[in-house]
Design a protein around this motif. Structure first.
Motif, PDB file in Angstrom:
ATOM      1  N   UNK A  62      50.821  72.148  33.031  1.00  0.00           N
ATOM      2  CA  UNK A  62      51.037  73.229  33.991  1.00  0.00           C
ATOM      3  C   UNK A  62      49.676  73.697  34.499  1.00  0.00           C
ATOM      4  N   UNK A  63      49.682  74.503  35.563  1.00  0.00           N
ATOM      5  CA  UNK A  63      48.441  75.074  36.048  1.00  0.00           C
ATOM      6  C   UNK A  63      47.878  76.036  35.001  1.00  0.00           C
ATOM      7  N   UNK A  64      46.570  76.012  34.829  1.00  0.00           N
ATOM      8  CA  UNK A  64      45.915  76.953  33.926  1.00  0.00           C
ATOM      9  C   UNK A  64      44.659  77.490  34.599  1.00  0.00           C
ATOM     10  N   UNK A  65      44.198  78.637  34.118  1.00  0.00           N
ATOM     11  CA  UNK A  65      42.964  79.256  34.612  1.00  0.00           C
ATOM     12  C   UNK A  65      41.765  78.526  34.024  1.00  0.00           C
ATOM     13  N   UNK A  66      41.763  78.353  32.715  1.00  0.00           N
ATOM     14  CA  UNK A  66      40.749  77.563  32.041  1.00  0.00           C
ATOM     15  C   UNK A  66      39.557  78.314  31.484  1.00  0.00           C
ATOM     16  N   UNK A  67      39.396  79.575  31.861  1.00  0.00           N
ATOM     17  CA  UNK A  67      38.240  80.324  31.373  1.00  0.00           C
ATOM     18  C   UNK A  67      38.539  81.823  31.372  1.00  0.00           C
TER      19      UNK A  67
END
Length: 165
Positions: A62-67
């Motif tokens: 899925x889409x993630x922000x990552x930070x």
């Protein structure tokens, strides 16, 4: 990206993170490391890492922000109003965005956060263990090899939160 390619990429990334995490644990249990971990703490962290590695290996990408970090969360009147800095965003395991549970939240607030993210319904049951694994990986490699004492102190704090959870 096809689901099969995403799964293969995830397995490769997990292997890389596993290698880095185990090297950091080895370094931090060595007798000459200035931030040496007690053997009991290292064993507990290793067990949590194992749990993360095996928690829902087939999680849907899925889409993630990552930070997600304190500086990326904007508040208005004590409530979250925006999330900024999507420079690390991508498609993969959204559990990486749960690291904020250990880097920013403590005890009771962490439990409220956990209840809220699972109430929303988009995370699989193993996401919490994998999110803790992301926080563990980053903290271990930072404590083991960062040059900045401030970064090492922050990493040490997160490891304490992980062990207290």
């Amino acid at each position: 990206m096809s689901p099969s390619r995403a799964a293969a990429d995830g397995r490769r990334a997990r292997a890389d993170f596993d290698t880095q995490t185990r090297r950091a644990l080895d370094a931090l249990t060595g007798s000459r490391h200035p931030h040496r971990l007690p053997r009991a703490a290292a064993s507990a962290l290793e067990a949590l890492w194992e749990e993360a590695l095996h928690a829902g290996e087939d999680a849907r990408p899925a889409w993630f922000h990552g930070d997600v970090a304190q500086g990326d969360l904007l508040l208005r009147e004590g409530r979250l109003s925006a999330v900024i800095d999507f420079g690390c965003s991508g498609v993969g395991d959204p559990a990486c965005d749960l690291t904020v549970a250990w880097t920013l939240l403590t005890g009771g607030s962490r439990e409220i956060f956990k209840e809220a993210v699972y109430e929303e319904g988009s995370l699989d049951p193993g996401a919490w263990a994998r999110g803790r694994g992301w926080a563990l990986w980053k903290s271990l490699i930072t404590l083991a090899w960062a040059d900045s004492e401030a970064d090492r102190a922050a990493a040490s704090y997160v490891l304490e939160e992980i062990l207290a959870d």
